[in-house]
Write a protein that holds these residues in place. Structure first.
Motif, PDB file in Angstrom:
ATOM      1  N   UNK A 123      53.833  61.303  64.898  1.00 47.71           N
ATOM      2  CA  UNK A 123      54.006  60.709  63.564  1.00 47.71           C
ATOM      3  C   UNK A 123      55.243  59.816  63.583  1.00 47.71           C
ATOM      4  N   UNK A 124      55.015  58.529  63.728  1.00 47.66           N
ATOM      5  CA  UNK A 124      56.099  57.550  63.757  1.00 47.66           C
ATOM      6  C   UNK A 124      56.188  56.839  62.413  1.00 47.66           C
ATOM      7  N   UNK A 125      57.402  56.397  62.065  1.00 42.46           N
ATOM      8  CA  UNK A 125      57.626  55.661  60.815  1.00 42.46           C
ATOM      9  C   UNK A 125      58.118  54.254  61.144  1.00 42.46           C
ATOM     10  N   UNK A 126      57.916  53.359  60.218  1.00 41.47           N
ATOM     11  CA  UNK A 126      58.316  51.965  60.451  1.00 41.47           C
ATOM     12  C   UNK A 126      59.827  51.824  60.618  1.00 41.47           C
ATOM     13  N   UNK A 127      60.605  52.771  60.092  1.00 38.28           N
ATOM     14  CA  UNK A 127      62.068  52.694  60.219  1.00 38.28           C
ATOM     15  C   UNK A 127      62.550  53.143  61.592  1.00 38.28           C
ATOM     16  N   UNK A 128      61.660  53.716  62.382  1.00 36.69           N
ATOM     17  CA  UNK A 128      62.048  54.204  63.707  1.00 36.69           C
ATOM     18  C   UNK A 128      62.283  53.046  64.669  1.00 36.69           C
ATOM     19  N   UNK A 129      62.908  53.384  65.802  1.00 36.11           N
ATOM     20  CA  UNK A 129      63.069  52.417  66.885  1.00 36.11           C
ATOM     21  C   UNK A 129      61.919  52.582  67.877  1.00 36.11           C
ATOM     22  N   UNK A 130      61.432  51.465  68.395  1.00 36.45           N
ATOM     23  CA  UNK A 130      60.360  51.472  69.383  1.00 36.45           C
ATOM     24  C   UNK A 130      60.801  50.592  70.553  1.00 36.45           C
ATOM     25  N   UNK A 131      60.970  51.195  71.721  1.00 39.75           N
ATOM     26  CA  UNK A 131      61.496  50.460  72.865  1.00 39.75           C
ATOM     27  C   UNK A 131      60.705  50.794  74.127  1.00 39.75           C
ATOM     28  N   UNK A 132      60.801  49.898  75.091  1.00 35.40           N
ATOM     29  CA  UNK A 132      60.225  50.111  76.413  1.00 35.40           C
ATOM     30  C   UNK A 132      61.347  50.341  77.415  1.00 35.40           C
ATOM     31  N   UNK A 133      61.029  51.067  78.482  1.00 35.10           N
ATOM     32  CA  UNK A 133      61.955  51.208  79.596  1.00 35.10           C
ATOM     33  C   UNK A 133      61.234  50.822  80.878  1.00 35.10           C
ATOM     34  N   UNK A 134      61.953  50.179  81.763  1.00 35.96           N
ATOM     35  CA  UNK A 134      61.358  49.762  83.034  1.00 35.96           C
ATOM     36  C   UNK A 134      61.929  50.567  84.194  1.00 35.96           C
ATOM     37  N   UNK A 135      62.451  51.748  83.874  1.00 29.14           N
ATOM     38  CA  UNK A 135      62.964  52.669  84.881  1.00 29.14           C
ATOM     39  C   UNK A 135      62.635  54.077  84.412  1.00 29.14           C
ATOM     40  N   UNK A 136      62.887  55.085  85.241  1.00 29.25           N
ATOM     41  CA  UNK A 136      62.679  56.458  84.793  1.00 29.25           C
ATOM     42  C   UNK A 136      63.530  56.745  83.557  1.00 29.25           C
ATOM     43  N   UNK A 137      64.755  56.250  83.560  1.00 25.96           N
ATOM     44  CA  UNK A 137      65.716  56.540  82.502  1.00 25.96           C
ATOM     45  C   UNK A 137      65.698  55.492  81.401  1.00 25.96           C
ATOM     46  N   UNK A 138      65.807  55.966  80.144  1.00 24.52           N
ATOM     47  CA  UNK A 138      65.932  55.054  79.010  1.00 24.52           C
ATOM     48  C   UNK A 138      67.360  54.575  78.815  1.00 24.52           C
ATOM     49  N   UNK A 139      68.290  55.063  79.651  1.00 19.86           N
ATOM     50  CA  UNK A 139      69.700  54.697  79.512  1.00 19.86           C
ATOM     51  C   UNK A 139      70.242  54.005  80.750  1.00 19.86           C
ATOM     52  N   UNK A 140      69.373  53.666  81.688  1.00 15.09           N
ATOM     53  CA  UNK A 140      69.841  52.973  82.886  1.00 15.09           C
ATOM     54  C   UNK A 140      70.182  51.532  82.515  1.00 15.09           C
ATOM     55  N   UNK A 141      71.334  51.021  82.977  1.00 13.09           N
ATOM     56  CA  UNK A 141      71.776  49.683  82.579  1.00 13.09           C
ATOM     57  C   UNK A 141      70.727  48.600  82.829  1.00 13.09           C
ATOM     58  N   UNK A 142      70.505  47.795  81.805  1.00 16.31           N
ATOM     59  CA  UNK A 142      69.641  46.619  81.857  1.00 16.31           C
ATOM     60  C   UNK A 142      68.157  46.939  82.059  1.00 16.31           C
ATOM     61  N   UNK A 143      67.775  48.215  81.894  1.00 12.29           N
ATOM     62  CA  UNK A 143      66.360  48.562  82.034  1.00 12.29           C
ATOM     63  C   UNK A 143      65.730  49.023  80.723  1.00 12.29           C
ATOM     64  N   UNK A 144      66.555  49.076  79.658  1.00 11.90           N
ATOM     65  CA  UNK A 144      66.057  49.457  78.342  1.00 11.90           C
ATOM     66  C   UNK A 144      67.102  49.046  77.308  1.00 11.90           C
ATOM     67  N   UNK A 145      66.659  48.559  76.165  1.00 13.89           N
ATOM     68  CA  UNK A 145      67.607  48.119  75.131  1.00 13.89           C
ATOM     69  C   UNK A 145      68.104  49.277  74.270  1.00 13.89           C
ATOM     70  N   UNK A 146      67.614  50.485  74.511  1.00 13.74           N
ATOM     71  CA  UNK A 146      67.963  51.609  73.641  1.00 13.74           C
ATOM     72  C   UNK A 146      69.459  51.839  73.519  1.00 13.74           C
ATOM     73  N   UNK A 147      70.246  51.895  74.604  1.00 14.58           N
ATOM     74  CA  UNK A 147      71.686  52.138  74.436  1.00 14.58           C
ATOM     75  C   UNK A 147      72.347  51.123  73.508  1.00 14.58           C
ATOM     76  N   UNK A 148      71.969  49.867  73.617  1.00 13.07           N
ATOM     77  CA  UNK A 148      72.548  48.828  72.754  1.00 13.07           C
ATOM     78  C   UNK A 148      72.174  49.071  71.297  1.00 13.07           C
TER      79      UNK A 148
END
Length: 223
Positions: A123-148
């Motif tokens: 159950x997702x809401x429009x106010x949520x964040x939706x991001x992609x990751x191109x590595x195993x980790x969502x926090x690996x530098x330059x592989x996901x915008x989530x940390x920013x």
């Protein structure tokens, strides 16, 4: 596919000796006994059909994830849904997995708007964040915008759940701790020995491991 009757949550645990180790070091069992929901994000990793459809464990945690997400939104926090990005397999991935498996993994996140790629039970809401990751980790530098995105919202604590515990969830937890986030792994969120080995590692060196009851209590309004 497993039948709905076979849905099962992990029989999770942290060894008593690990609790005792940290209690002796810091005088308390958990590093982060309190959190500010307004500075907290629930990070949901890879809850997409590719990973969820054939796993009773993954399908069993869907209600728990939705429950935490609802509670955190109500308390003023952020919910972030992370899916694998569609990529071209790298030479290393082809060498490591074999070409056919590497190509399957490279498209495991599906296509189209990110919110449409989630497992239908989420159950997702429009106010949520939706991001992609191109590595195993969502926090690996330059592989996901989530940390920013989390930094822009002054988030300092992340609750990590999703799949697979000992691969993408653990990788994300390690990197989140490395870049300075307070990390709490939601314990009841493959086989139990793999799940618990990952929880052991996170609790030992990177963050707390708490069941959903604890997390919901931490998110509850104080009087």
């Amino acid at each position: 596919m497993d039948s709905e009757d076979s849905l099962q949550t992990h029989v999770w645990r942290i060894d008593a000796c690990e609790y005792a180790r940290h209690e002796a070091r810091r005088g308390r069992r958990f590093a982060f006994p309190e959190l500010d929901p307004r500075l907290t994000a629930l990070v949901v990793i890879d809850m997409v059909p590719f990973h969820v459809s054939d796993s009773a464990h993954c399908r069993a945690i869907v209600p728990n994830i939705n429950l935490i997400a609802e509670a955190l939104r109500a308390a003023g926090g952020v919910v972030a849904w992370v899916t694998p990005a569609s990529t071209t397999p790298t030479p290393r991935e082809i060498e490591f997995f074999g070409r056919s498996i590497a190509e399957i993994y490279s498209s495991s996140g599906g296509s189209g708007p990110i919110h449409t790629r989630l497992w239908p039970g989420m159950i997702a809401h429009s106010v949520d964040l939706f991001v992609e990751k191109s590595a195993f980790s969502a926090f690996f530098p330059d592989r996901c915008v989530l940390p920013k995105l989390l930094a822009q919202r002054n988030i300092d604590t992340v609750l990590i759940t999703g799949t697979v515990t000992n691969v993408c969830c653990e990788s994300s937890a390690r990197d989140a701790a490395t870049v300075g986030f307070r990390v709490i792994m939601v314990a009841d969120a493959r086989c139990d020995q793999d799940h618990n080995a990952a929880l052991h590692t996170i609790y030992r060196s990177f963050g707390d491991v708490r069941p959903i009851e604890d997390v919901l209590e931490m998110l509850a309004p104080t009087t």
